[in-house]
Design an enzyme around this catalytic site. Sequence first.
Site, PDB file in Angstrom:
ATOM      1  N   LYS A  26      22.930 -21.170   6.041  1.00 28.54           N
ATOM      2  CA  LYS A  26      21.494 -21.315   6.267  1.00 28.54           C
ATOM      3  C   LYS A  26      21.217 -22.435   7.257  1.00 28.54           C
ATOM      4  CE  LYS A  26      19.153 -20.507   2.493  1.00 28.54           C
ATOM      5  NZ  LYS A  26      18.831 -20.901   1.110  1.00 28.54           N
ATOM      6  N   ARG A  97      16.424 -26.543  -0.234  1.00 30.12           N
ATOM      7  CA  ARG A  97      17.148 -25.287  -0.442  1.00 30.12           C
ATOM      8  C   ARG A  97      18.640 -25.517  -0.371  1.00 30.12           C
ATOM      9  NH1 ARG A  97      14.846 -22.147   4.756  1.00 30.12           N
ATOM     10  NH2 ARG A  97      15.193 -20.302   3.464  1.00 30.12           N
ATOM     11  N   GLY A 106      20.744 -16.586  -5.101  1.00 25.83           N
ATOM     12  CA  GLY A 106      20.298 -17.016  -6.423  1.00 25.83           C
ATOM     13  C   GLY A 106      21.114 -18.130  -7.037  1.00 25.83           C
ATOM     14  N   MET A 108      20.925 -21.427  -6.528  1.00 28.59           N
ATOM     15  CA  MET A 108      19.965 -22.404  -7.030  1.00 28.59           C
ATOM     16  C   MET A 108      18.583 -22.001  -6.570  1.00 28.59           C
ATOM     17  SD  MET A 108      19.162 -26.357  -6.468  1.00 28.59           S
ATOM     18  CE  MET A 108      17.826 -25.894  -5.397  1.00 28.59           C
ATOM     19  N   ARG A 370      20.568 -14.442   8.742  1.00 28.86           N
ATOM     20  CA  ARG A 370      22.010 -14.397   8.451  1.00 28.86           C
ATOM     21  C   ARG A 370      22.505 -12.983   8.720  1.00 28.86           C
ATOM     22  NH1 ARG A 370      21.029 -15.057   2.033  1.00 28.86           N
ATOM     23  NH2 ARG A 370      19.901 -13.133   1.755  1.00 28.86           N
ATOM     24  N   HIS A 484      16.183  -7.950  -5.409  1.00 26.54           N
ATOM     25  CA  HIS A 484      17.460  -8.533  -5.841  1.00 26.54           C
ATOM     26  C   HIS A 484      18.486  -7.437  -6.118  1.00 26.54           C
ATOM     27  CE1 HIS A 484      20.306 -10.106  -8.874  1.00 26.54           C
ATOM     28  NE2 HIS A 484      20.288 -11.171  -8.093  1.00 26.54           N
ATOM     29  N   SER A 792      63.458  -2.789   1.471  1.00 21.92           N
ATOM     30  CA  SER A 792      62.065  -2.607   1.079  1.00 21.92           C
ATOM     31  C   SER A 792      61.796  -3.582  -0.055  1.00 21.92           C
ATOM     32  CB  SER A 792      61.832  -1.169   0.618  1.00 21.92           C
ATOM     33  OG  SER A 792      60.515  -1.054   0.136  1.00 21.92           O
ATOM     34  N   CYS A 859      56.889  -2.204  -0.702  1.00 20.47           N
ATOM     35  CA  CYS A 859      56.417  -1.024  -1.419  1.00 20.47           C
ATOM     36  C   CYS A 859      55.764  -1.359  -2.750  1.00 20.47           C
ATOM     37  CB  CYS A 859      57.554  -0.025  -1.615  1.00 20.47           C
ATOM     38  SG  CYS A 859      58.899  -0.680  -2.617  1.00 20.47           S
ATOM     39  N   TYR A 879      56.643  -2.241   8.285  1.00 22.92           N
ATOM     40  CA  TYR A 879      55.585  -1.431   7.688  1.00 22.92           C
ATOM     41  C   TYR A 879      55.200  -1.959   6.318  1.00 22.92           C
ATOM     42  CZ  TYR A 879      59.147   0.654   4.660  1.00 22.92           C
ATOM     43  OH  TYR A 879      60.126   0.830   3.734  1.00 22.92           O
TER      44      TYR A 879
END
Length: 900
Positions: A26, A97, A106, A108, A370, A484, A792, A859, A879
């Site tokens: 913010k 804030r 939410g 605070m 934002r 909300h 592997s 794996c 991989y």
Amino acid sequence: MVKHVYTFGAGEAEGKADMKNLLGGKGANLAEMNLIGVPVPPGFTITTEVCTMYNEQGQQATFDLIKPEVEAAVALVEKLTGTKFGDKENPCLVSVRSGARASMPGMMDTVLNLGMNEDAVEGISKKSGNSRFAWDSYRRFVQMYGDVVMEMKPASKEEIDPFEEIIEQLKEEKGIQLDTQFTTEDLQELVRRFKAAVKKVTGKDFPTDPWEQLWGSVAAVFNSWNNDRAILYRRLEQIPGEWGTAVNVQAMVFGNMGENSGTGVAFTRDAATGEDIFNGEYLINAQGEDVVAGIRTPQEITIEGSKRWAVLQGVSEEDRTSKYPSLEEAMPEMYRQLNETQQKLEDHYSDMQDLEFTIQEGKLWLLQTRNGKRTGAAMVNIAIDMLEEGRIDEKTALNRIDAAKLDELLHPVFDTAAMKTATVLAKGLPASPGAATGQVVFFADEANKYPESVLVRVETSPEDLEGMHIAKGILTARGGMTSHAAVVARGMGKCCVSGAGAVKINYKTRVMTIDGVEFQQGDWISLNGTTGEVYKGKVATMDPEMSGNFAKIMDLAAKYTRMAVRTNADSPADAQVARDFGAQGIGLCRTEHMFFEGERIKAMREMILAKTEVERRKALDKLLPYQREDFEGILEAMAGYGVTIRLLDPPLHEFVPHEEANQKEMADEMGISVEAVKALVEDLHEFNPMLGHRGCRLGNTYPEITEMQARAIIEAAVNLTQKGVDARPEIMVPLIGTVKEFKLQADIINTTAEKVFAEKGARCDYMVGTMIEIPRAAMTADLVAEHAEFFSFGTNDLTQMTFGYSRDDAGKFLPIYIEKGILKNDPFQVLDQEGVGQIVKIGVEKGRSTKPDLKVGICGEHGGEPSSVKFCNSVGMNYVSCSPYRVPIARVAAAQANIG
Ligand code: ADP
Ligand code: MG
Ligand code: MG
């Protein structure tokens, strides 16, 4: 000297957008908006570092240190606004804030109108010529400050907020229904009663000194970092506790100064679908969170949105324009400016913005911007749209994808045919897409009452977070697209229908009524978050269709990845699904699953029962054709790519029945006595089977098992090769700890292969390698690699053995360990890079020290988890391999790891 406070205002700022770590999201964006000429009320940000200091060194030391900087910053705000803290004529009012690095809705509650006292309220009265407004602002402040800073807000939702109680009482005394009917004198009376209540409950006087109010609020913000809600949110979103929150102090602007004022929330694109449509909600003559809180019905910003809303709510066009006009209609000039600003912000950030604005007497102010939370579908569509609009490049588009969030797009949607016949109970806003079916619950803390529940509420609040997480879907009667419920659901990727006006809820009786029909707690309903429809009962689902943009993201992943992504699959069908998602091979084909069906389990049990090698070979001969057929299917489905087939791994006791009834069945089937079966089961019993007679220990004690499996694989591959299919088997020996264990198995496989080639008069390509899942194998990987053609990493077993945790028993302590912060994550889900990862790294390095081109993969379950995939890339794996539905996630994560 370290700077603790950063100011902004009048087009200048000490911070900027890329300082989020220090200023919070913010604060950084308030600074940035000043720099790009967007109107923002002046203010300042106290850094996140101060929060950390506050938590470590305490309040006194911290406040002493930052005091001079805060005082100088307040002086600047006073100068820029021409006001003074606590002044009789021209008081300075501010909001306080919180604002962390990552948005934590939410966490605070914001304190608005700080600076109010008996003098200031006179000043505001005079200045505005509106004493009712001044006193309304004052009583809101006492209420907010009392709740948030003086902790008057009851901990549980069952208890009534003492301030609300006072308001209700006064309404009764005055015989009025609405807050708006309070006179100035009533509001003055409220302030008096509020303050008395504060004194009674807390034993403290309500502070009148603005400075005391300010420091109290700053402390409350810092304390809120460690409140239950914030901790829960951080846990759900995996935000580290060390980050801390910043505090933003900002001059107030008032959306509640009359009919030419207002406040609202908007998105520059559709957060549910990603469509490039400016949308949002506002209220005339309102302040702060009135829009989000759902107290009054918010109105749409655009005409288009407003019309859509009216149709959904059954509001006539006449009523709409007179009672709920869009901002575009009610304040055309404000709309024009807002529209221009939203475009400017999106252009600047090159991403979808979620913004808050206030209009004070015909002047527009921005209070926040934002990067907007969005669904998985919107995330994909916005990334590709912005790429094609030339706003971002390919790498940025790819990095905009939160790989784990793609999961949402891979889940079932309602079956089109089933949807047509389903009974539509109500229609609300398509707040967060997806399909959800579940049993109705009315309270968030009861969401776990059923395995599949749908949370039905008038509206939701931050306290409901955990329940929203558990529920399959969320239905609210009130609130719009920015409520909300809608915002949080989209963030979670949870199906949500909001503002379904026809839904009437009685929390006391736990009954929901829609058009006169009653639904009890536990009744089944289905939600379509994509259309906003609510259906009766369960509606069938089907696999989703991949949109064109999804495919484009996958193409980008292919372009930028270094690692391949394989899949763990035991059947041709699974292999095909994975291949359609772009898997390039199979990283783990478990052969034991193939032994359970029908006749096979019989042959398997004969093999286990066999007393001699001759008997055992007879049974194995029966299994051979089944295995060969399975391998042909799977090698063909993955033609052209490597298929890693693991030899028999689990302890043999898993193949015999443990329950009396089943033992009897087996005895009958095999023509032996129940006692004989029981004796066998007893014989196979091990105290710790996971560390027992399994993996290559089976193949080394019964070489004929390995021989049969090798033969089945090689025969399958030769048969396919002769048919012109490009079969590429990679035979994998499990659970080795010493090089000799591997070498003996490899010899059997190679000898068998040569035999088959001679018999068939034809050859095929194949490889022999091993799984690295015992720490000793990793530590001696240089020796193993002399013989093995590939490694592997089986990180499931490797994690068990490295931590000394049994996966089957860890449920008793792992959750507690995570809650207490002893472990950051469940190591069976997220690869423990610090410990297990080091062993992997050593294994790779040692292996490649003897065989530089050694092919290495993973794996375990970790192969589909984004942070683990990135780790695999960093240690140079060829991989990763994961379950079919996680292949797209792993592909994006692999590409992102490579871009850096
Ligand atoms: P959240 O993070 O929960 O959105 P905010 O800090 O953004 O909390 O504030 C909540 C509400 O208060 C927002 O609607 C915002 O627009 C309003 N608000 C905050 N500061 C001011 C201010 N200085 N003037 C007017 N309204 C404000
Ligand atoms: Mg808030
Ligand atoms: Mg906000």
